[in-house]
Design an enzyme around this catalytic site. Structure first.
Site, PDB file in Angstrom:
ATOM      1  N   CYS A 137       4.234  -3.297 -26.471  1.00 49.89           N
ATOM      2  CA  CYS A 137       3.974  -4.708 -26.782  1.00 49.89           C
ATOM      3  C   CYS A 137       2.532  -5.126 -26.485  1.00 49.89           C
ATOM      4  O   CYS A 137       1.982  -4.783 -25.441  1.00 49.89           O
ATOM      5  CB  CYS A 137       4.949  -5.562 -25.970  1.00 49.89           C
ATOM      6  N   GLU A 160       7.542 -13.784 -21.119  1.00 55.37           N
ATOM      7  CA  GLU A 160       8.972 -13.598 -20.867  1.00 55.37           C
ATOM      8  C   GLU A 160       9.541 -14.975 -20.493  1.00 55.37           C
ATOM      9  O   GLU A 160       9.313 -15.472 -19.380  1.00 55.37           O
ATOM     10  CB  GLU A 160       9.170 -12.573 -19.742  1.00 55.37           C
ATOM     11  N   GLU A 202      -0.040 -18.253 -28.902  1.00 53.84           N
ATOM     12  CA  GLU A 202       0.257 -18.236 -30.334  1.00 53.84           C
ATOM     13  C   GLU A 202       1.605 -18.867 -30.643  1.00 53.84           C
ATOM     14  O   GLU A 202       2.511 -18.842 -29.826  1.00 53.84           O
ATOM     15  CB  GLU A 202       0.372 -16.780 -30.810  1.00 53.84           C
ATOM     16  N   CYS A 215       4.370 -10.438 -31.753  1.00 61.13           N
ATOM     17  CA  CYS A 215       4.090 -10.990 -30.450  1.00 61.13           C
ATOM     18  C   CYS A 215       2.786 -10.538 -29.788  1.00 61.13           C
ATOM     19  O   CYS A 215       2.573  -9.389 -29.505  1.00 61.13           O
ATOM     20  CB  CYS A 215       5.326 -10.558 -29.670  1.00 61.13           C
ATOM     21  N   ASN A 265       6.024  -2.807 -35.330  1.00 62.99           N
ATOM     22  CA  ASN A 265       4.747  -3.259 -35.860  1.00 62.99           C
ATOM     23  C   ASN A 265       3.649  -2.580 -35.053  1.00 62.99           C
ATOM     24  O   ASN A 265       3.535  -2.852 -33.855  1.00 62.99           O
ATOM     25  CB  ASN A 265       4.662  -4.770 -35.593  1.00 62.99           C
TER      26      ASN A 265
HETATM   27  N1  SAH Z   1       9.533 -11.452 -23.638  1.00 62.74           N
HETATM   28  C1  SAH Z   1      10.588 -11.756 -24.514  1.00 62.74           C
HETATM   29  C2  SAH Z   1      10.192 -12.601 -25.699  1.00 62.74           C
HETATM   30  C3  SAH Z   1       8.898 -12.297 -26.356  1.00 62.74           C
HETATM   31  S1  SAH Z   1       8.771 -10.780 -27.205  1.00 62.74           S
HETATM   32  C4  SAH Z   1      11.270 -10.505 -24.978  1.00 62.74           C
HETATM   33  O1  SAH Z   1      10.763  -9.422 -24.721  1.00 62.74           O
HETATM   34  O2  SAH Z   1      12.340 -10.621 -25.558  1.00 62.74           O
HETATM   35  C5  SAH Z   1       9.620 -11.116 -28.721  1.00 62.74           C
HETATM   36  C6  SAH Z   1      10.141  -9.873 -29.406  1.00 62.74           C
HETATM   37  O3  SAH Z   1       9.068  -9.157 -30.048  1.00 62.74           O
HETATM   38  C7  SAH Z   1      10.820  -8.908 -28.453  1.00 62.74           C
HETATM   39  O4  SAH Z   1      12.043  -8.470 -28.982  1.00 62.74           O
HETATM   40  C8  SAH Z   1       9.803  -7.806 -28.391  1.00 62.74           C
HETATM   41  O5  SAH Z   1      10.382  -6.621 -27.963  1.00 62.74           O
HETATM   42  C9  SAH Z   1       9.269  -7.776 -29.796  1.00 62.74           C
HETATM   43  N2  SAH Z   1       8.024  -7.034 -29.990  1.00 62.74           N
HETATM   44  C10 SAH Z   1       7.014  -6.870 -29.113  1.00 62.74           C
HETATM   45  N3  SAH Z   1       6.042  -6.111 -29.650  1.00 62.74           N
HETATM   46  C11 SAH Z   1       6.460  -5.762 -30.876  1.00 62.74           C
HETATM   47  C12 SAH Z   1       5.908  -4.971 -31.924  1.00 62.74           C
HETATM   48  N4  SAH Z   1       4.724  -4.406 -31.788  1.00 62.74           N
HETATM   49  N5  SAH Z   1       6.624  -4.821 -33.067  1.00 62.74           N
HETATM   50  C13 SAH Z   1       7.820  -5.433 -33.221  1.00 62.74           C
HETATM   51  N6  SAH Z   1       8.395  -6.202 -32.266  1.00 62.74           N
HETATM   52  C14 SAH Z   1       7.723  -6.364 -31.110  1.00 62.74           C
HETATM   53 FE1  SF4 Z   2       8.036  -7.028 -22.930  1.00 62.44          FE
HETATM   54 FE2  SF4 Z   2       8.590  -9.383 -24.107  1.00 62.44          FE
HETATM   55 FE3  SF4 Z   2       6.681  -9.196 -22.228  1.00 62.44          FE
HETATM   56 FE4  SF4 Z   2       6.260  -8.100 -24.598  1.00 62.44          FE
HETATM   57  S1  SF4 Z   2       6.511 -10.261 -24.179  1.00 62.44           S
HETATM   58  S2  SF4 Z   2       5.801  -7.160 -22.569  1.00 62.44           S
HETATM   59  S3  SF4 Z   2       8.322  -7.403 -25.135  1.00 62.44           S
HETATM   60  S4  SF4 Z   2       8.852  -8.820 -21.932  1.00 62.44           S
END
Ligand code: SAH
Ligand code: SF4
Length: 381
Positions: free
Chosen positions: A126, A194, A91, A367, A324
């Site tokens: 997540c 990540e 996405e 995400c 979210n």
């Molecule tokens: N893996 C990386 C980048 C992708 S996630 C990281 O974790 O930083 C991007 C952001 O979306 C991160 O800050 C993550 O914690 C957040 N995120 C994941 N699921 C979410 C949700 N359900 N509601 C709000 N933010 C969320």
């Molecule tokens: Fe954690 Fe970022 Fe991976 Fe989601 S995308 S599982 S927030 S490390």
């Protein structure tokens, strides 16, 4: 697997063209087709001699992302679900800076891009990690997200102009050959995956997106978000480019953080903070803490104390994001009053902080959510 043309830097292309005895200006022409005109196939490159195009076709792949689904309205947050050459789904989310609340058009555009199919880090809240990690994106698959979104938007503009009377300049050239200015001028690497676990491909893609001959997007307009891979943060600190760094903190103590983010057991706060400090010393004030507010987990006012201390130590600003909800997961977003109180408590401690009114929450923009839903709803492909 053949290398895709958009995975190569100008230097690599120059070396290749030299070995073919092709003049250097052909590289400039090729790059212009790829990044300024966003060509979608070899045949569009009409000023490259046919034999050269055939040589390129025989040596490199030229994959473009295929749009599976687009959600959201024009001029508000739009989410794109792409199919990659092997059928995997990723996405990207396009976020206008000014969401055209009063009918004006939005000026700047930020694109949130993905770096992996799935994620191995398994943060408990997540959607991206729910089905585990499938593979890393290649540099071209990362770069293509910017080009494909711009192609789709240009196509939209063309259709719109054909369908309605408009004062906007007429686009006579087909979208695949148009030299329009860059629509996207900000990138956040916050989509699926990540990024720092796909370090080499990420860095190569960002170099291409940053280069004047490529995307031309300033390094300070590119933010990499990480769940806290301390060794890679140190490595990034030593890179010459000045990328911004966002740390997905979500907990300011090891107890809270380890409960929701397994990565914290491998790289606890002490190690993460030390790596961030190195980044800060090397790069200046380039750090942001992302802090999702999850009801009953990390939203108590007491938590603002260790959070404020960390933010001050690292000159970081704090982005508060109400959680979210993800289908099938138990976590909930706190009420508005609790979120506002958390923000005020940070401000009282003189920490620069913002509370995000989540853009795109209504279109599964957080995400990994759209992909997860599509994977589960679409019949097996
Ligand atoms: N893996 C990386 C980048 C992708 S996630 C990281 O974790 O930083 C991007 C952001 O979306 C991160 O800050 C993550 O914690 C957040 N995120 C994941 N699921 C979410 C949700 N359900 N509601 C709000 N933010 C969320
Ligand atoms: Fe954690 Fe970022 Fe991976 Fe989601 S995308 S599982 S927030 S490390």
């Amino acid at each position: 697997m053949t290398t895709d043309i958009k995975s190569l830097t100008r230097e690599e292309l120059k070396a290749q063209f030299k070995s073919w005895n092709e003049p250097a200006y052909r590289v400039t022409q090729l790059l212009e087709w790829l990044y300024a005109r966003r060509a979608a196939n070899w045949d569009a490159m009409t000023n490259l001699p046919k034999p050269l195009r055939e040589k390129l076709r025989g040596t490199f792949s030229f994959n473009c992302l295929q749009l599976v689904l687009k959600q959201g309205a024009h001029d508000t947050t739009q989410k794109f679900l792409w199919k990659l050459a092997d059928g995997a789904l990723v996405e990207s989310v396009l976020i206008p800076a000014n969401p055209a609340l009063y009918g004006e058009s939005s000026d700047r555009h930020t694109l949130c891009i993905s770096t992996q199919v799935g994620c191995a880090y398994g943060c408990k809240f997540c959607a991206s990690g729910l089905d585990g990690w499938k593979r890393n994106l290649t540099p071209d698959e990362i770069v293509e997200q910017v080009l494909a979104v711009e192609r789709a938007q240009m196509r939209n503009a063309e259709c719109g102009m054909r369908n309605e009377k408009s004062d906007a300049p007429k686009l006579d050239t087909p979208h695949s050959a148009l030299r329009a200015p860059r629509l996207i001028d900000n990138i956040v690497v916050m989509g699926m995956g990540e990024p720092l676990a796909n370090y080499e491909n990420l860095l190569k893609a960002l170099k291409i997106l940053n280069a004047p001959w490529g995307g031309g997007i300033g390094a300070r307009k590119i933010t990499i978000s990480t769940s806290g891979l301390a060794p890679q943060i140190r490595r990034l600190a030593a890179e010459p480019l000045q990328f911004r760094l966002a740390i997905s903190l979500h907990g300011a103590t090891d107890a809270v953080r380890s409960r929701i983010m397994p990565v914290n057991r491998k790289h606890p706060l002490k190690e993460l903070t030390a790596a961030c400090e190195q980044y800060q010393i090397q790069k200046g004030r380039m750090l942001t803490f992302e802090y999702i507010l999850i009801a009953g987990v990390n939203d108590s006012i007491e938590q603002t104390k260790p959070l404020a201390a960390l933010a001050k130590k690292l000159f970081a600003k704090v982005n508060l994001i109400p959680y979210n909800t993800v289908e099938g997961l138990p976590w909930k977003r706190p009420g508005e009053t609790a979120c506002e109180a958390f923000l005020r408590a940070l401000e009282k401690q003189k920490v620069p902080a913002t509370l995000r009114r989540e853009k795109g929450g209504d279109i599964d923009a957080a995400c990994g959510q759209l992909r997860l839903k599509t994977e589960r709803e679409l019949p097996a492909r």
